[in-house]
Design a protein around this motif. Structure first.
Motif, PDB file in Angstrom:
ATOM      1  N   GLN A 268      -8.407  -3.631  -4.321  1.00  0.00           N
ATOM      2  CA  GLN A 268      -7.896  -2.269  -4.342  1.00  0.00           C
ATOM      3  C   GLN A 268      -8.846  -1.418  -3.505  1.00  0.00           C
ATOM      4  O   GLN A 268     -10.068  -1.579  -3.596  1.00  0.00           O
ATOM      5  N   ALA A 269      -8.299  -0.515  -2.724  1.00  0.00           N
ATOM      6  CA  ALA A 269      -9.177   0.241  -1.832  1.00  0.00           C
ATOM      7  C   ALA A 269      -8.492   1.483  -1.295  1.00  0.00           C
ATOM      8  O   ALA A 269      -7.271   1.541  -1.177  1.00  0.00           O
ATOM      9  N   PHE A 270      -9.316   2.512  -0.990  1.00  0.00           N
ATOM     10  CA  PHE A 270      -8.905   3.639  -0.160  1.00  0.00           C
ATOM     11  C   PHE A 270      -9.218   3.281   1.294  1.00  0.00           C
ATOM     12  O   PHE A 270     -10.276   2.710   1.593  1.00  0.00           O
ATOM     13  N   LYS A 271      -8.316   3.679   2.205  1.00  0.00           N
ATOM     14  CA  LYS A 271      -8.555   3.475   3.625  1.00  0.00           C
ATOM     15  C   LYS A 271      -8.254   4.778   4.359  1.00  0.00           C
ATOM     16  O   LYS A 271      -7.144   5.302   4.275  1.00  0.00           O
ATOM     17  N   TYR A 272      -9.251   5.293   5.086  1.00  0.00           N
ATOM     18  CA  TYR A 272      -9.059   6.546   5.824  1.00  0.00           C
ATOM     19  C   TYR A 272      -8.011   6.347   6.914  1.00  0.00           C
ATOM     20  O   TYR A 272      -7.989   5.333   7.619  1.00  0.00           O
TER      21      TYR A 272
ATOM     22  N   TYR B 234       0.845  -1.190   0.000  1.00  0.00           N
ATOM     23  CA  TYR B 234       0.000   0.000   0.000  1.00  0.00           C
ATOM     24  C   TYR B 234       0.880   1.239   0.000  1.00  0.00           C
ATOM     25  O   TYR B 234       2.041   1.195   0.412  1.00  0.00           O
ATOM     26  N   LEU B 235       0.338   2.350  -0.503  1.00  0.00           N
ATOM     27  CA  LEU B 235       1.016   3.634  -0.415  1.00  0.00           C
ATOM     28  C   LEU B 235       0.101   4.601   0.319  1.00  0.00           C
ATOM     29  O   LEU B 235      -1.108   4.348   0.455  1.00  0.00           O
ATOM     30  N   THR B 236       0.664   5.675   0.776  1.00  0.00           N
ATOM     31  CA  THR B 236      -0.087   6.663   1.545  1.00  0.00           C
ATOM     32  C   THR B 236      -0.126   7.970   0.774  1.00  0.00           C
ATOM     33  O   THR B 236       0.896   8.416   0.238  1.00  0.00           O
ATOM     34  N   VAL B 237      -1.326   8.574   0.710  1.00  0.00           N
ATOM     35  CA  VAL B 237      -1.477   9.860   0.046  1.00  0.00           C
ATOM     36  C   VAL B 237      -2.028  10.867   1.054  1.00  0.00           C
ATOM     37  O   VAL B 237      -2.966  10.575   1.798  1.00  0.00           O
ATOM     38  N   THR B 238      -1.398  12.050   1.078  1.00  0.00           N
ATOM     39  CA  THR B 238      -1.851  13.130   1.946  1.00  0.00           C
ATOM     40  C   THR B 238      -2.275  14.310   1.092  1.00  0.00           C
ATOM     41  O   THR B 238      -1.521  14.766   0.226  1.00  0.00           O
ATOM     42  N   TYR B 239      -3.506  14.795   1.303  1.00  0.00           N
ATOM     43  CA  TYR B 239      -4.040  15.955   0.609  1.00  0.00           C
ATOM     44  C   TYR B 239      -4.000  17.135   1.575  1.00  0.00           C
ATOM     45  O   TYR B 239      -4.574  17.072   2.666  1.00  0.00           O
TER      46      TYR B 239
ATOM     47  N   PRO C 116     -10.907  30.202   5.302  1.00  0.00           N
ATOM     48  CA  PRO C 116      -9.495  30.208   4.921  1.00  0.00           C
ATOM     49  C   PRO C 116      -8.630  29.480   5.959  1.00  0.00           C
ATOM     50  O   PRO C 116      -8.895  29.523   7.159  1.00  0.00           O
ATOM     51  N   GLY C 117      -7.601  28.820   5.473  1.00  0.00           N
ATOM     52  CA  GLY C 117      -6.717  28.057   6.353  1.00  0.00           C
ATOM     53  C   GLY C 117      -6.150  26.866   5.605  1.00  0.00           C
ATOM     54  O   GLY C 117      -6.371  26.681   4.403  1.00  0.00           O
ATOM     55  N   THR C 118      -5.410  26.045   6.323  1.00  0.00           N
ATOM     56  CA  THR C 118      -4.809  24.844   5.747  1.00  0.00           C
ATOM     57  C   THR C 118      -5.466  23.620   6.355  1.00  0.00           C
ATOM     58  O   THR C 118      -5.597  23.520   7.575  1.00  0.00           O
ATOM     59  N   TYR C 119      -5.875  22.678   5.508  1.00  0.00           N
ATOM     60  CA  TYR C 119      -6.584  21.486   5.927  1.00  0.00           C
ATOM     61  C   TYR C 119      -5.906  20.267   5.322  1.00  0.00           C
ATOM     62  O   TYR C 119      -5.512  20.294   4.151  1.00  0.00           O
ATOM     63  N   THR C 120      -5.799  19.220   6.111  1.00  0.00           N
ATOM     64  CA  THR C 120      -5.063  18.045   5.681  1.00  0.00           C
ATOM     65  C   THR C 120      -5.881  16.783   5.937  1.00  0.00           C
ATOM     66  O   THR C 120      -6.578  16.673   6.947  1.00  0.00           O
ATOM     67  N   SER C 121      -5.771  15.849   5.005  1.00  0.00           N
ATOM     68  CA  SER C 121      -6.398  14.541   5.174  1.00  0.00           C
ATOM     69  C   SER C 121      -5.463  13.485   4.591  1.00  0.00           C
ATOM     70  O   SER C 121      -4.865  13.696   3.530  1.00  0.00           O
ATOM     71  N   THR C 122      -5.319  12.362   5.304  1.00  0.00           N
ATOM     72  CA  THR C 122      -4.417  11.295   4.872  1.00  0.00           C
ATOM     73  C   THR C 122      -5.179   9.987   4.748  1.00  0.00           C
ATOM     74  O   THR C 122      -5.967   9.630   5.637  1.00  0.00           O
ATOM     75  N   SER C 123      -4.942   9.287   3.641  1.00  0.00           N
ATOM     76  CA  SER C 123      -5.536   7.972   3.419  1.00  0.00           C
ATOM     77  C   SER C 123      -4.485   7.040   2.841  1.00  0.00           C
ATOM     78  O   SER C 123      -3.487   7.483   2.257  1.00  0.00           O
TER      79      SER C 123
END
Length: 735
Positions: free
Chosen positions: A237-241, A181-186, A291-298
């Motif tokens: 294959q799947a996204f996982k929060y 698996y790989l990790t993606v951060t938005y 306004p601001g910075t928001y992050t989510s990782t899956s």
């Protein structure tokens, strides 16, 4: 309609790499060769047209992990065990917006207000309520690679302009070799002054692997969902929060249905497709308007060995407040290698210790593949409250913590039921005791019976709502105590489950009674002249029935003076002996003393007092000289008939009639320059003079004992019953 879209997209992809059929296979082989030998771990160059490859030597076996190709704008392809995972094949270089599946298939959309921006050229059905921005491709600002150990990452910074304001999207792809698996951060940066809603949708086309479209699935509970396609170890294959901003929605259905599912609000509608209709999966994020910075990782998963069915459990009814071991309720087979069970509370929070949970509710559990960080569907475990008693046992203390040997003391316990449900019969098992220390005598109880052999107190019927029963045990302290602490616990139990097991047990090992020795100090009276060791006060005292009393090494065992009639007239030594200082005038003196005795029982000691007092009366006399017996009326003078003289007496010198003139003596001695020497003889260990046979001992015989350094006389001290040699040490005036 959906089937046609899928087939067209696949054919179009084949056309993108020249043609379908054998040419495609050749190009695919070359792509594998190029990706393994040409692409490096370095970042793309300044124009972002090249590819970054994470784990460039991997992806071609079952054990060397994933190879991940990433364009400058964030499109990616995954190679696993020699097979590309997303629809299409390798990504060609030359543009940061290239993708494995051309203008269709997967993608990422950034929604700002009613416009959307993308990271590749895509052809979609219209998304109701939104339109592509004039410059719809996001601008690539930077690419930054990093490596730490076996973890490689690419940070991509993208920008989009809307309403004159610049918005930034930071994508980070991170991969640790050899995970599947790989990790993606938005990370979204909403500029100051923005009021437009900002949302994101990321979706992938996994049809590359599927000979027939698979069903979609979603596992877990909010926010920790896993959504994807396949749901088998071979096709998965799947996204996982993982963390951060929670998903606003998820999708697992046909690729052609993506635009319609995003219609109106740019949020996936938690759509899960049936078997044979699903080849795409995705997530949506709503970052709001502030306004601001928001992050989510899956995580994006490409393998899972977790079972596809939920684990099985039994339900349980327990007393309110009672802890439950959820793991004991598992009824399924033992999980395989790298498969564990994970438990969640009724609110969906992960439980750190599932062996000790409290509270009724619907708990859940799932299998988790610890190697691939994926999970099975969840099972529900129902924990309900049952009506229960609440028994408790309490220690009521002992009648005394310091008790003489041979004397008795009592100890009490109380059993209580504070709940409104009975739990009969009630059995309390009481603490044990060393029979050498505490000898059980008897008991009294407000209800029930007690058997000291088993130490069980049985109460046939105990009421509710505070009903209680008390037992009092009587023990006698032994003469030779051993362990003076009570042994183990005292417990109580009923016939059924108790609401609060925590108060069913009390530790009795800190409870003890200190045994005290029986001591008696008796008064003494003597007549003595000044000197040392005229008497030992312990000689007449009693310890545990034996006399003389003794001392031991306990620091509190001692003989001490309490008071005396004339200070300094008598001296009491630590061993109990008494001295009369030289020069003490004749007279009667008294001294009160204290005798304390303690036995040490390890480090366990109550604060006890074991002392007794007595009085010593001493009549002190001094030395005296008396003339020989003289004649009185009716008692003629007793002349001395034998004399020894060194004066060489002549007739003239004998005019004083020596020795007769010395009255009242058996023997008269005289000399001016001579001394009288008594025979000097050594004594043996038996206390007799060496060289004089015992048959020759005569009462009144005197010699000087050179062994013990004193003048001795053979005499009797008990009126003639027994005779022995005794030192003459006290100067006195016998009548």
């Amino acid at each position: 309609m959906q089937k046609k879209f899928i087939r067209r997209s696949r054919c179009a992809q084949a056309a993108f790499i020249k043609s379908c059929g054998t040419v495609f296979q050749l190009i695919l082989f070359l792509s594998l060769f190029i990706s393994s030998n040409v692409y490096s771990q370095t970042c793309t160059n300044a124009n972002f047209n090249d590819l970054t490859v994470l784990n460039p030597s991997g992806g071609n076996t079952a054990t060397n992990g994933l190879q991940i190709q990433i364009t400058g704008a964030g499109n990616f392809q995954v190679l696993k065990n020699g097979v590309y995972q997303l629809y299409g094949s390798t990504i060609s270089s030359g543009s940061p917006y290239n993708a494995a599946n051309g203008s269709q298939g997967d993608g990422l959309l950034l929604f700002i207000g009613n416009k959307y921006y993308k990271i590749k050229s895509m052809t979609y059905d219209p998304i109701s309520g939104y339109s592509q921005a004039t410059s719809s491709l996001m601008n690539v600002v930077s690419n930054t690679c990093s490596t730490s150990g076996n973890t490689q990452a690419l940070d991509i910074r993208l920008s989009a302009v809307a309403g004159g304001l610049t918005y930034y999207l930071n994508l980070k792809y991170s991969y640790t070799i050899p995970n599947n698996y790989l990790t993606v951060t938005y990370s979204i940066e909403i500029p100051s002054g923005s009021t437009a809603p900002v949302k994101l949708a990321h979706f992938l086309d996994g049809a590359q692997l599927l000979s027939a479209d698979e069903s979609g699935f979603v596992n877990g509970a909010a926010p920790y969902y896993t959504v994807g396609i396949g749901n088998t170890p071979q096709l998965y294959q799947a996204f996982k929060y993982n963390s951060g901003t929670q998903w606003s929605g998820y999708y697992a259905y046909g690729m052609s249905g993506v635009p319609g599912d995003l219609d109106g609000d740019a949020i996936f509608n938690n759509t899960i497709g049936p078997t044979q209709l699903t080849n795409s999966y995705g997530i949506s994020l709503d970052f709001g308007t502030t306004p601001g910075t928001y992050t989510s990782t899956s995580d994006i998963l490409f393998a899972c060995n977790a079972p596809t069915t939920p684990p099985s459990f039994s339900n349980k009814a327990v007393c309110a407040g009672t802890s439950v071991d959820l793991t004991s309720l598992y009824t399924g087979p033992a999980p395989g290698s790298n498969i564990a069970l994970r438990y969640y509370d009724p609110s969906g929070n992960l439980i750190a210790d599932p062996t000790n949970v409290t509270g009724a509710g619907n708990y859940t559990a799932e299998y988790v593949d610890t190697a691939n960080q994926c999970n099975s569907p969840r099972a529900t475990i129902k924990i309900t409250n049952a009506a229960c008693s609440d028994l408790s046992i309490a220690y009521g203390g002992v009648s005394s913590t310091c008790v003489k040997k041979g004397s008795t003391f009592t100890l009490t316990y109380t059993v209580n039921n504070s709940a409104g449900v009975a739990n009969n019969p009630v059995t309390a098992t009481l603490a044990d005791a060393d029979p050498n220390s505490y000898i059980f005598q008897s008991y009294t109880a407000t209800s029930g019976t007690y058997d000291n052999t088993t130490r069980k107190w049985t109460i046939p019927s105990l009421g509710i709502n505070g009903a209680s029963s008390t037992i009092t045990l009587t023990y006698k302290v032994g003469q030779n105590p051993g362990n003076i602490q009570f042994i183990g616990n005292a417990t109580v139990a009923g016939a059924s489950t108790d609401a609060n097991p925590a108060n069913n047990t009390i530790d009795m090992t800190s409870v003890y009674v200190t045994p005290l020795d029986n001591i008696t100090a008796n008064n003494d009276a003597i007549t003595a002249q000044p000197g040392n060791n005229v008497i030992n006060v312990l000689t007449n005292d009693v310890l545990n029935g034996a006399s003389p009393a003794t001392l031991n090494s306990n620091s509190n065992t001692k003989v001490t003076m309490v008071s005396q009639s004339v200070p300094g007239a008598l001296i009491l030594n630590a061993d109990g002996s008494v001295n009369i200082p030289s020069g003490t005038p004749a007279g009667v003196y008294t001294m009160d003393y204290s005798y304390c005795y303690y036995t040490t029982y390890g480090s366990t000691t109550n604060t006890c007092t074991n002392c007794t007092t007595a009085r010593l009366t001493v009549t002190v006399t001094t030395s005296c000289y008396k003339p020989g017996a003289v004649a009185t009326a009716g008692n003629p003078a007793l002349i001395s008939k034998v004399g020894i003289s060194s004066l060489q007496r002549t007739a003239a010198q004998n005019s004083d009639n020596f020795p007769a003139v010395r009255q009242g003596a058996w023997l008269a001695l005289e000399a001016r320059t001579k001394g009288f020497v008594v025979n000097r003889i050594a004594f043996n260990a038996s206390g007799n003079p060496i060289g004089i046979p015992p048959a020759d001992f005569v009462e009144g015989m005197m010699v000087y004992d050179t062994t013990n350094k004193c003048l001795k006389m053979y005499t009797s001290q008990d009126g003639g019953t027994t005779f022995g040699w005794f030192c003459i040490t006290t100067q006195t005036c016998p009548d």
